[in-house]
Design a protein around this motif. Structure first.
Motif, PDB file in Angstrom:
ATOM      1  N   TYR A  94       0.849   4.063  -3.020  1.00  0.00           N
ATOM      2  CA  TYR A  94       0.441   5.454  -2.788  1.00  0.00           C
ATOM      3  C   TYR A  94       1.640   6.398  -2.630  1.00  0.00           C
ATOM      4  N   GLU A  95       2.823   5.878  -2.953  1.00  0.00           N
ATOM      5  CA  GLU A  95       4.049   6.684  -2.923  1.00  0.00           C
ATOM      6  C   GLU A  95       4.228   7.409  -1.587  1.00  0.00           C
ATOM      7  N   ALA A 101       0.830  -1.208   0.000  1.00  0.00           N
ATOM      8  CA  ALA A 101       0.000   0.000   0.000  1.00  0.00           C
ATOM      9  C   ALA A 101       0.864   1.257   0.000  1.00  0.00           C
TER      10      ALA A 101
END
Length: 217
Positions: free
Chosen positions: A27-28, A23
């Motif tokens: 989502y960087e 995750a």
């Protein structure tokens, strides 16, 4: 908990860390990714299966150093893939498993070459072995009478010889018992030579393992 100024979670479950890192990567999220990767690097495998999972996760996230460290921890253990059904959920590729098996096979071959040959024995050590026991001259090998039993004991494991076997107490005890039955090998010098040689074998086997090319992600 990692993103906000609250108490930090206990990062002790490999699957939780892996899923959270998926995750965070998607989502960087730089800081959570850094924390989770650090948790993987600090994780201490509880056994071969744990090390195998850590290797698989490291490969998934391109963590080369961790993959190599974990792969080494899986050596000399037979990992039964079907006993780890979570691998599919982790997204582990067949290539990842193949490379680990190739690494295991190459390490076994490297260690076996130490057992099967004598060209790694230094000239000084070889001369001491040749002068240790006159019974060796009768066989044409010039090696002491305990050399063949010692090598045979190292090869009794069907999974292949391991560096730690060279210094294992039961192996040393069996060979020393045979040594004491030889009139040429009962001297203190002969016993010390055998113990020194066993240390030399162990370190050479370990060096042979370490020289094997590391796992490629």
């Amino acid at each position: 908990q990692i993103c906000y100024p609250t108490s930090q979670p206990r990062l002790t479950d490999l699957f939780d860390i892996s899923e959270a890192l998926v995750a965070a990567t998607a989502y960087e999220m730089a800081r959570p990714s850094q924390v989770l990767r650090a948790a993987l690097m600090e994780y201490k495998p509880g056994g071969p299966e744990d090390a195998f999972l850590l290797y698989a996760i490291a490969c998934r996230f391109g963590m080369r150093e961790l993959a190599n460290i974990s792969a080494k921890h899986t050596l000399h253990s037979k990992i039964i893939i079907s006993s780890i059904p979570e691998l599919d959920a982790l997204g582990i590729s067949g290539g990842t498993l193949f490379r680990l098996h190739e690494y295991h096979a190459q390490c076994r071959e490297a260690v076996q070459r130490v057992i099967d040959t004598q060209d790694w024995i230094g000239a000084d050590m070889l001369q001491q072995l040749h002068n240790c026991c006159r019974r060796g001259y009768g066989t044409g090998t010039r090696m002491p009478c305990w050399y063949a039993p010692y090598v045979s004991n190292l090869c009794e494991d069907k999974k292949g010889p391991k560096p730690e076997d060279a210094r294992r107490e039961d192996v040393l005890r069996r060979v020393l018992e045979a040594l004491y039955n030889c009139g040429n090998c009962t001297t203190v010098q002969s016993v010390f030579l055998f113990m020194e040689f066993s240390r030399h074998v162990a370190s050479t086997m370990e060096a042979a393992e370490n020289a094997v090319s590391r796992v490629v992600l």
